[in-house]
Every structure is written in structure tokens, then in C-alpha cells.
Design an enzyme around this catalytic site. Structure first.
Site, PDB file in Angstrom:
ATOM      1  N   SER A  44      42.625  42.409  36.767  1.00 31.78           N
ATOM      2  CA  SER A  44      41.342  42.241  35.885  1.00 31.78           C
ATOM      3  C   SER A  44      40.145  41.724  36.533  1.00 31.78           C
ATOM      4  O   SER A  44      39.964  40.961  37.440  1.00 31.78           O
ATOM      5  CB  SER A  44      41.960  41.206  34.693  1.00 31.78           C
ATOM      6  OG  SER A  44      43.093  41.611  34.199  1.00 31.78           O
TER       7      SER A  44
HETATM    8  N1  SAH Z   1      46.771  39.471  35.378  1.00 30.14           N
HETATM    9  C1  SAH Z   1      47.102  40.818  36.245  1.00 30.14           C
HETATM   10  C2  SAH Z   1      46.895  42.060  35.483  1.00 30.14           C
HETATM   11  C3  SAH Z   1      47.721  43.073  36.092  1.00 30.14           C
HETATM   12  S1  SAH Z   1      47.710  44.501  35.341  1.00 30.14           S
HETATM   13  C4  SAH Z   1      45.969  40.454  37.377  1.00 30.14           C
HETATM   14  O1  SAH Z   1      44.708  40.390  36.953  1.00 30.14           O
HETATM   15  O2  SAH Z   1      46.401  40.983  38.283  1.00 30.14           O
HETATM   16  C5  SAH Z   1      49.085  44.423  33.840  1.00 30.14           C
HETATM   17  C6  SAH Z   1      50.621  43.874  34.709  1.00 30.14           C
HETATM   18  O3  SAH Z   1      51.514  44.060  33.429  1.00 30.14           O
HETATM   19  C7  SAH Z   1      51.100  45.097  35.633  1.00 30.14           C
HETATM   20  O4  SAH Z   1      51.415  44.466  36.804  1.00 30.14           O
HETATM   21  C8  SAH Z   1      52.313  45.591  35.022  1.00 30.14           C
HETATM   22  O5  SAH Z   1      53.181  45.892  35.686  1.00 30.14           O
HETATM   23  C9  SAH Z   1      52.536  44.437  33.948  1.00 30.14           C
HETATM   24  N2  SAH Z   1      53.448  44.879  32.792  1.00 30.14           N
HETATM   25  C10 SAH Z   1      53.427  45.836  32.266  1.00 30.14           C
HETATM   26  N3  SAH Z   1      54.081  45.890  31.206  1.00 30.14           N
HETATM   27  C11 SAH Z   1      55.037  44.988  31.179  1.00 30.14           C
HETATM   28  C12 SAH Z   1      56.152  44.260  30.842  1.00 30.14           C
HETATM   29  N4  SAH Z   1      56.729  44.604  29.548  1.00 30.14           N
HETATM   30  N5  SAH Z   1      56.883  42.849  31.161  1.00 30.14           N
HETATM   31  C13 SAH Z   1      56.106  42.301  32.391  1.00 30.14           C
HETATM   32  N6  SAH Z   1      54.986  42.937  32.930  1.00 30.14           N
HETATM   33  C14 SAH Z   1      54.477  44.146  32.483  1.00 30.14           C
END
Ligand code: SAH
Length: 201
Positions: free
Chosen positions: A52
Site C-alpha cells: 500500500s
Molecule cells: N498491507 C499490505 C497489503 C497487501 S495487498 C501491504 O502493504 O503490503 C492485500 C493482501 O491481502 C494480498 O497480499 C492478498 O493476498 C491478501 N488477501 C486477499 N484476500 C485475503 C483473505 N481472504 N485472507 C487473507 N489475505 C487475503
């Protein structure tokens, strides 16, 4: 990044600003994007996901109103950068990531930073993590049309939940707060996150 971007864009919580000035974001981005590590934008990470934008990490952390005694649930660890910010401020962070390869790399980074107060679980975060509930704060970093009720049920009295809701291209951040058994909702700023993929996503 903290002085020029975050303070300038209105982030005031000193716990958040201190945490973000201590955590090297360049550790959390792919090697070929290191030059862009401190740009105020989301960047691509492995497995088609994103880290993000720093402003959004700061704003979501601030909206959670974290205190050092808080127990936090995070859905979507991704790169682990937001996890590191949470773990620097709060007592304990329970984080769920559905992609094992991302969870593994994120855990290595958190260990390298000496952040030992994180429990990382590979699985479907849309169901929450009932074993450790209730949580003082819950953060969802993947978008869904609405916040899964299972997550709201795991919020402690006085607890705050921050999540992006809406369609793929039209999301906004919302904050829910449980007070006296009631859930109050605030609609905040526009945002765009990758989708929450799961049973309740
Ligand atoms: N806060 C993180 C955002 C990553 S993007 C950062 O800044 O790096 C969102 C993440 O949510 C992805 O890695 C994706 O694999 C995960 N995600 C999506 N659906 C999910 C679920 N049901 N349970 C756990 N993780 C999930």
C-alpha cells in the site's frame, strides 16, 4: 518520507509517525523497485499483489487509534510493511495472509527487524481468527463489497475496525467502532485495494 509526505498530508499520531520513521520501507519492496521505495504510491509486489501507499498505511494506522496495550488483527499481510507498523506500536499482532509465499517473506522481514510480537497465519482472513478474539483493532487491507460480519463479531468493546469497502474500482475506507454493543460506522476517504478473496470476501 515522514516529514515531507506524511506530516504534510495531515498525519498527526506520533506513534504512527515514529513507527514509520523507524521501519525501512525499502526492505518490503521488490529489489528492482528500491529506487521508488519512498515514493508516496502503492507498488507491485510478488503474486500480483501490492504494497500500500505510505499515506494509506499511515492513515489506516492512525484511524485504528492504536495504544501500546492493543491486540490487533490484520487481514492481508502482503509485504508485511503494514504489519511492521502495527507491531511497532501495539502489544500483539495476529496477521492472516492467503498467499503462503508472501506470508513467508513477510515473516522473515519482521524477524529481521526484531519484531517478535506477530503471529502470522496462512489462510482465509475473511473468517477472522476467532481463537484470539476479541481484538482492540482490526485492519483489512483488501477490498470487499462489505465488511464480513465474522470480523465485526471479533471486535472488542471499544474496538475499531478499518477496511476498504466497495466495488473493485470504487472503494472507500470505512471505520466501524463497537460501543455499548452498538456498531457506529464512518465513511472516510476514497481508496483502491486488491480484492479480498475468501469465503466471506
Ligand atoms: N498491507 C499490505 C497489503 C497487501 S495487498 C501491504 O502493504 O503490503 C492485500 C493482501 O491481502 C494480498 O497480499 C492478498 O493476498 C491478501 N488477501 C486477499 N484476500 C485475503 C483473505 N481472504 N485472507 C487473507 N489475505 C487475503
Amino acid at each position: 518520507m515522514v516529514t515531507q509526505q506524511l506530516r504534510a498530508s495531515g498525519i498527526e499520531d506520533t506513534l504512527v509517525l515514529d513507527a514509520m520513521s523507524r521501519i525501512p520501507r525499502e526492505w518490503f519492496v521488490p529489489a528492482e523497485l528500491i529506487e521508488s521505495a519512498y515514493d508516496d504510491r502503492a507498488l507491485k509486489i510478488d503474486c500480483g499483489q501490492t504494497i500500500s501507499q505510505p499515506y494509506i498505511v499511515a492513515r489506516m494506522s492512525e484511524l485504528l487509534e492504536l495504544r501500546p496495550t492493543d491486540r490487533v488483527l490484520e487481514i492481508g499481510a502482503g509485504s508485511g510493511y503494514q504489519t511492521a507498523v502495527l507491531a511497532t506500536i501495539a502489544a500483539r499482532v495476529y496477521s492472516i495472509e492467503r498467499i503462503a509465499a508472501l506470508a513467508e517473506v513477510a515473516t522473515k522481514r519482521l524477524n529481521a527487524l526484531g519484531l517478535r510480537n506477530v503471529d502470522m497465519h496462512v489462510g482465509d482472513g475473511s473468517l477472522g481468527w476467532p481463537e484470539h478474539a476479541p481484538y482492540d483493532a482490526i485492519i483489512v487491507t483488501a477490498g470487499a463489497p462489505s465488511v464480513p460480519q465474522t470480523l465485526i463479531d471479533q471486535l472488542a468493546e471499544g474496538g475499531r475496525l478499518v477496511a476498504p469497502v466497495g466495488e473493485l474500482r470504487d472503494q472507500h475506507l470505512i471505520r466501524l467502532r463497537r460501543t455499548g454493543g452498538r456498531i457506529a460506522r464512518e465513511d472516510l476517504l476514497p481508496c483502491r485495494f486488491v480484492p479480498l478473496i475468501g469465503e466471506k470476501g
